[in-house]
Scaffold this motif. Structure first.
Motif, mmCIF file in Angstrom:
data_model
loop_
_atom_site.group_PDB
_atom_site.id
_atom_site.type_symbol
_atom_site.label_atom_id
_atom_site.label_comp_id
_atom_site.label_asym_id
_atom_site.label_seq_id
_atom_site.Cartn_x
_atom_site.Cartn_y
_atom_site.Cartn_z
ATOM 1 N N LEU A 63 72.784 82.483 40.469
ATOM 2 C CA LEU A 63 73.733 81.501 41.006
ATOM 3 C C LEU A 63 73.038 80.534 41.957
ATOM 4 O O LEU A 63 73.419 79.358 42.050
ATOM 5 C CB LEU A 63 74.875 82.221 41.722
ATOM 6 C CG LEU A 63 75.794 83.062 40.823
ATOM 7 C CD1 LEU A 63 76.821 83.820 41.666
ATOM 8 C CD2 LEU A 63 76.504 82.174 39.798
ATOM 9 N N VAL A 64 72.020 81.027 42.686
ATOM 10 C CA VAL A 64 71.239 80.149 43.564
ATOM 11 C C VAL A 64 70.543 79.060 42.740
ATOM 12 O O VAL A 64 70.512 77.887 43.125
ATOM 13 C CB VAL A 64 70.206 80.971 44.360
ATOM 14 C CG1 VAL A 64 69.287 80.046 45.154
ATOM 15 C CG2 VAL A 64 70.898 81.947 45.295
ATOM 16 N N ILE A 65 69.995 79.466 41.600
ATOM 17 C CA ILE A 65 69.306 78.495 40.731
ATOM 18 C C ILE A 65 70.288 77.453 40.192
ATOM 19 O O ILE A 65 69.987 76.256 40.135
ATOM 20 C CB ILE A 65 68.613 79.236 39.570
ATOM 21 C CG1 ILE A 65 67.502 80.147 40.112
ATOM 22 C CG2 ILE A 65 68.040 78.247 38.557
ATOM 23 C CD1 ILE A 65 66.857 81.034 39.070
ATOM 24 N N LEU A 66 71.497 77.905 39.817
ATOM 25 C CA LEU A 66 72.489 76.998 39.242
ATOM 26 C C LEU A 66 73.102 76.056 40.267
ATOM 27 O O LEU A 66 73.722 75.046 39.897
ATOM 28 C CB LEU A 66 73.603 77.800 38.572
ATOM 29 C CG LEU A 66 73.207 78.661 37.358
ATOM 30 C CD1 LEU A 66 74.413 79.433 36.846
ATOM 31 C CD2 LEU A 66 72.631 77.799 36.246
ATOM 32 N N ALA A 67 72.923 76.343 41.546
ATOM 33 C CA ALA A 67 73.561 75.542 42.591
ATOM 34 C C ALA A 67 73.061 74.101 42.622
ATOM 35 O O ALA A 67 73.751 73.212 43.153
ATOM 36 C CB ALA A 67 73.327 76.203 43.963
ATOM 37 N N PHE A 111 73.564 66.245 38.082
ATOM 38 C CA PHE A 111 74.523 65.481 37.273
ATOM 39 C C PHE A 111 75.001 64.236 38.006
ATOM 40 O O PHE A 111 75.247 63.187 37.384
ATOM 41 C CB PHE A 111 75.704 66.362 36.878
ATOM 42 C CG PHE A 111 75.367 67.386 35.831
ATOM 43 C CD1 PHE A 111 74.710 67.033 34.667
ATOM 44 C CD2 PHE A 111 75.707 68.716 36.010
ATOM 45 C CE1 PHE A 111 74.392 67.975 33.700
ATOM 46 C CE2 PHE A 111 75.392 69.670 35.047
ATOM 47 C CZ PHE A 111 74.730 69.299 33.900
ATOM 48 N N ALA A 112 75.132 64.318 39.306
ATOM 49 C CA ALA A 112 75.543 63.146 40.087
ATOM 50 C C ALA A 112 74.497 62.034 39.982
ATOM 51 O O ALA A 112 74.828 60.844 39.811
ATOM 52 C CB ALA A 112 75.759 63.537 41.552
ATOM 53 N N VAL A 113 73.210 62.415 40.057
ATOM 54 C CA VAL A 113 72.125 61.436 39.929
ATOM 55 C C VAL A 113 72.145 60.794 38.536
ATOM 56 O O VAL A 113 72.002 59.570 38.383
ATOM 57 C CB VAL A 113 70.764 62.110 40.191
ATOM 58 C CG1 VAL A 113 69.613 61.146 39.862
ATOM 59 C CG2 VAL A 113 70.669 62.566 41.632
ATOM 60 N N MET A 114 72.353 61.614 37.499
ATOM 61 C CA MET A 114 72.376 61.100 36.135
ATOM 62 C C MET A 114 73.501 60.087 35.935
ATOM 63 O O MET A 114 73.317 59.036 35.305
ATOM 64 C CB MET A 114 72.541 62.258 35.147
ATOM 65 C CG MET A 114 71.332 63.163 35.039
ATOM 66 S SD MET A 114 69.929 62.358 34.239
ATOM 67 C CE MET A 114 70.540 62.229 32.562
ATOM 68 N N ASP A 149 62.076 67.506 40.170
ATOM 69 C CA ASP A 149 60.972 68.177 40.859
ATOM 70 C C ASP A 149 61.393 68.649 42.247
ATOM 71 O O ASP A 149 61.072 69.780 42.667
ATOM 72 C CB ASP A 149 59.773 67.231 40.982
ATOM 73 C CG ASP A 149 59.054 67.039 39.656
ATOM 74 O OD1 ASP A 149 59.246 67.887 38.763
ATOM 75 O OD2 ASP A 149 58.315 66.047 39.513
ATOM 76 N N ASN A 150 62.106 67.798 42.949
ATOM 77 C CA ASN A 150 62.552 68.177 44.299
ATOM 78 C C ASN A 150 63.602 69.274 44.261
ATOM 79 O O ASN A 150 63.595 70.185 45.097
ATOM 80 C CB ASN A 150 63.089 66.954 45.047
ATOM 81 C CG ASN A 150 61.982 66.074 45.581
ATOM 82 O OD1 ASN A 150 61.395 66.344 46.618
ATOM 83 N ND2 ASN A 150 61.674 65.004 44.859
ATOM 84 N N LEU A 151 64.507 69.214 43.272
ATOM 85 C CA LEU A 151 65.508 70.267 43.144
ATOM 86 C C LEU A 151 64.855 71.600 42.796
ATOM 87 O O LEU A 151 65.268 72.660 43.296
ATOM 88 C CB LEU A 151 66.538 69.876 42.067
ATOM 89 C CG LEU A 151 67.576 68.819 42.477
ATOM 90 C CD1 LEU A 151 68.389 68.379 41.266
ATOM 91 C CD2 LEU A 151 68.507 69.391 43.555
ATOM 92 N N THR A 152 63.834 71.563 41.920
ATOM 93 C CA THR A 152 63.111 72.791 41.571
ATOM 94 C C THR A 152 62.472 73.409 42.814
ATOM 95 O O THR A 152 62.551 74.637 43.030
ATOM 96 C CB THR A 152 62.019 72.494 40.530
ATOM 97 O OG1 THR A 152 62.625 71.897 39.374
ATOM 98 C CG2 THR A 152 61.308 73.763 40.114
ATOM 99 N N THR A 153 61.851 72.578 43.638
ATOM 100 C CA THR A 153 61.220 73.080 44.865
ATOM 101 C C THR A 153 62.256 73.681 45.812
ATOM 102 O O THR A 153 62.048 74.770 46.381
ATOM 103 C CB THR A 153 60.479 71.933 45.578
ATOM 104 O OG1 THR A 153 59.497 71.390 44.684
ATOM 105 C CG2 THR A 153 59.791 72.436 46.836
ATOM 106 N N LEU A 154 63.383 72.986 45.970
ATOM 107 C CA LEU A 154 64.435 73.475 46.868
ATOM 108 C C LEU A 154 65.032 74.789 46.359
ATOM 109 O O LEU A 154 65.273 75.729 47.135
ATOM 110 C CB LEU A 154 65.535 72.423 47.006
ATOM 111 C CG LEU A 154 65.155 71.152 47.788
ATOM 112 C CD1 LEU A 154 66.269 70.118 47.697
ATOM 113 C CD2 LEU A 154 64.869 71.503 49.252
ATOM 114 N N VAL A 155 65.261 74.868 45.047
ATOM 115 C CA VAL A 155 65.853 76.078 44.472
ATOM 116 C C VAL A 155 64.884 77.252 44.597
ATOM 117 O O VAL A 155 65.286 78.377 44.927
ATOM 118 C CB VAL A 155 66.233 75.827 42.990
ATOM 119 C CG1 VAL A 155 66.539 77.143 42.292
ATOM 120 C CG2 VAL A 155 67.447 74.907 42.907
ATOM 121 N N THR A 156 63.591 77.019 44.344
ATOM 122 C CA THR A 156 62.597 78.091 44.460
ATOM 123 C C THR A 156 62.522 78.594 45.903
ATOM 124 O O THR A 156 62.449 79.813 46.163
ATOM 125 C CB THR A 156 61.221 77.594 44.002
ATOM 126 O OG1 THR A 156 61.322 77.108 42.655
ATOM 127 C CG2 THR A 156 60.199 78.715 44.045
#
Length: 591
Positions: free
Chosen positions: A177-181, A187-190, A264-271
């Motif tokens: 669920l943390v990853i999906l957050a 989607f907002a950016v897209m 890339d930034n979302l991946t870093t934040l999620v990790t």
């Protein structure tokens, strides 16, 4: 006519909708079998690759703590095997899709070329050649990968997300669920970028088309450019067009890079959030380090398909702009074509009747109005008059290169609008003022309109038009290779070769539009002897500014004021002392 300029953007006649993409699926369906094979290979490759984090988790949590050396070697070998098999399957799939992509390019480009062959002269009058060429070459290349690899990759990445999601939740639901957050942010950016990206790619398409059109025009007119020393001025125009293209490209790339930057930034934040939640919030009692390591690996893998999908989306937006152009061209109506139930025109005698004919290139601006002409079979007709009066228009209507606006044209009593075009034009010989020579041999150029002609017949036609002598002076004679537009030949030589090409077709109706304008007086006199024999028994229309070349025609029609101002033989018109008399007298005085 504003569209017929290299610096005018071509606005789309209709906006893109899903119908365009459905039409593109027609080309994709032809490659269904290899695409299914490629998809299966891709799915197997992805599935095998997804087992690597599970192997890594087991090794970290079980094998290493147990200090089992040989099992560690076995698990390592298994992980290496998954990588090797995955790479092999991906390579095979890549080769299959390369062929599929090229087959799609071939099909689209062939359809475009066939359609362009059928479009009327009006289509080419309205736009630069460069803007047509870029659609057949560059735009088709740009959409091929999206229509082949793009679709498979899109489906595959969706399946990857589902598989990765299943693996993630199987390992740990809370960390999943943390990853999906991060998805709502993505989607907002897209949504914010979607419309801007499509408009940006349309702008790139326009500027690319303009640049290509100017390059093509400049290359075609390079001799005139150098004669008038326009090199520096033209370089300035090119720099302006290239700068416009560069500016739009950079704007588009800026928008495109925003998406991978966001991922890339979302991946870093999620990790980071996984380590924070796993180690600090949940603690070692609830989650092992092997689980956190596996979940961080799945996080990177989960966001990689999303990044790939965003890149595919960028490619799709790009392809949409090009598909719009491609289908706009394919949808261009063939206004001059065989009507339903068109009939074969039987072998003709050559009687031609203009029955109350009106014609306009642009609505509301008639070139001809209520024109009535009756030409007997075998009669020779000269069309003279001021430039722009409509002489060439008259012969273009006989050949049905344009449809009449009103009235009708009959050949031997048959309305040419109801006859099949091939059966009409195959019985006509047309010699245009612009003598176009194709790349190839002189023999091939003369034989262009009648492929079954023998070498002897080609030579005979060349002799009639006085081309045989200069052709034999070349080292390879009739097998001499000439460049496109016949750059190695003089203008007069090009005209004589074109003359031979026309005469070889043995037409019942012969149209000569300024056919002798680039031939010297001596050659013209020799040519006239052959023409006099050739014109016997054939209906002929001759357009000429040098009135001495049309004195012997059966009738001379003076075209002016949207119709026929005067008609008669040379002697009759001279005796009438009208427009023809004054024109002929003026030419005699100038000579």
């Amino acid at each position: 006519m504003a569209r017929n300029k290299f610096d005018i953007d071509e606005n789309l006649e209709s906006p893109f909708d899903i119908k365009h993409f459905r039409r593109a699926l027609v080309y994709i369906k032809k490659q269904k079998t290899p695409m299914i094979v490629a998809f299966v290979l891709s799915a197997l490759s992805a599935g095998i690759a997804l087992s690597a984090p599970l192997i890594m988790q087991h090794v970290v949590d079980v094998t290493i703590p147990a200090k089992e050396a040989w099992p560690l070697v076995g698990w390592s070998a298994l992980m290496l095997a998954t990588i090797v098999v995955s790479v092999i399957l991906a390579t095979i799939r890549s080769r299959i899709m390369t062929r599929v992509g090229q087959d799609i390019i071939f099909d689209i480009r062939t359809d475009l070329f066939k359609h362009l062959q059928e479009l009327p002269f009006q289509y080419y009058d309205d736009r630069p050649q460069g803007k047509i060429l870029i659609r057949v070459v560059n735009y088709v290349n740009s959409v091929s990968d999206v229509l082949s690899n793009g679709i498979i990759n899109f489906i595959l990445e969706i399946l990857n997300l589902l598989f990765i999601g299943a693996f993630m939740f199987a390992v740990d639901a809370k960390l999943s669920l943390v990853i999906l957050a991060g998805l709502p942010v993505f989607f907002a950016v897209m949504m914010l970028l979607k419309t801007r990206q499509r408009r940006a790619w349309q702008a790139v398409s326009n500027k690319s088309s303009n640049l290509n059109a100017y390059m093509q025009e400049s290359i075609s007119g390079i001799r005139v450019t150098q004669i008038f020393t326009r090199e520096e001025r033209n370089a300035g125009i090119f720099t302006r067009l290239a700068t416009n293209y560069r500016r739009e490209w950079m704007k588009t790339m800026y928008l495109n890079f925003l998406i991978p930057f966001s991922v890339d930034n979302l991946t870093t934040l999620v990790t980071t959030a996984i380590y924070f939640v796993g180690l600090l919030a949940m603690g070692p009692a609830e989650v092992t380090f092997g689980v956190i390591l596996a979940m961080s690996s799945y996080a990177a893998r989960f966001w990689q398909p999303i990044l790939n999908l965003s890149n595919l989306y960028n490619s799709f937006i790009n392809a949409v702009a090009y598909l719009e152009r491609i289908f706009e061209t394919l949808d261009e109506p063939v206004t001059v074509s065989d009507v339903p139930n068109a009939r074969e025109l039987p072998p003709i005698q050559g009687r031609i009747t203009f029955d109350d004919v009106t014609f306009a290139y642009d609505p509301g601006h008639n070139v001809l109005e209520h024109l009535n002409i009756d030409v007997k079979a075998g009669e020779s007709i000269a069309l003279v008059g001021p430039t722009g009066a409509g002489k060439t228009t008259v012969v273009n209507l006989i050949s049905r290169f344009y449809n009449v606006t009103g009235g009708r044209i009959l050949i031997d009593g048959h309305d040419i609008a109801e006859a099949k075009l091939k059966s009409l034009r195959s019985q006509m010989g047309i010699m245009l003022q612009d003598s176009f020579i194709f790349s190839g041999t002189i023999m091939d150029n003369i034989r262009y309109g009648r492929l079954d002609a023998t070498d002897e017949e080609v030579v005979a036609a060349a002799k009639i038009v006085c081309a045989d002598e200069f052709i034999r002076e070349f080292e390879n004679g009739y097998m001499t290779e000439v460049n496109e537009r016949g750059s190695k030949l003089s203008q007069g030589q090009r005209q004589l070769i074109s003359f031979a090409r026309t005469l070889l077709a043995n037409p019942r109706i012969l149209i000569l539009d300024e056919a002798t304008s680039s031939i010297d007086a001596r050659t013209e006199r020799l040519l006239q002897k052959g023409l006099n024999e050739l014109l016997k028994g054939r209906t002929s229309f001759i357009i000429a500014h040098r009135l001495s070349t049309v004195k012997n025609c059966d009738r001379i029609l003076y075209v002016a004021d949207k119709g026929i101002a005067e008609a008669g033989s040379h002697d009759e018109l001279m005796a009438r002392r009208g427009r023809y008399y004054h024109l002929y007298t003026a030419q005699k005085m100038e000579a």
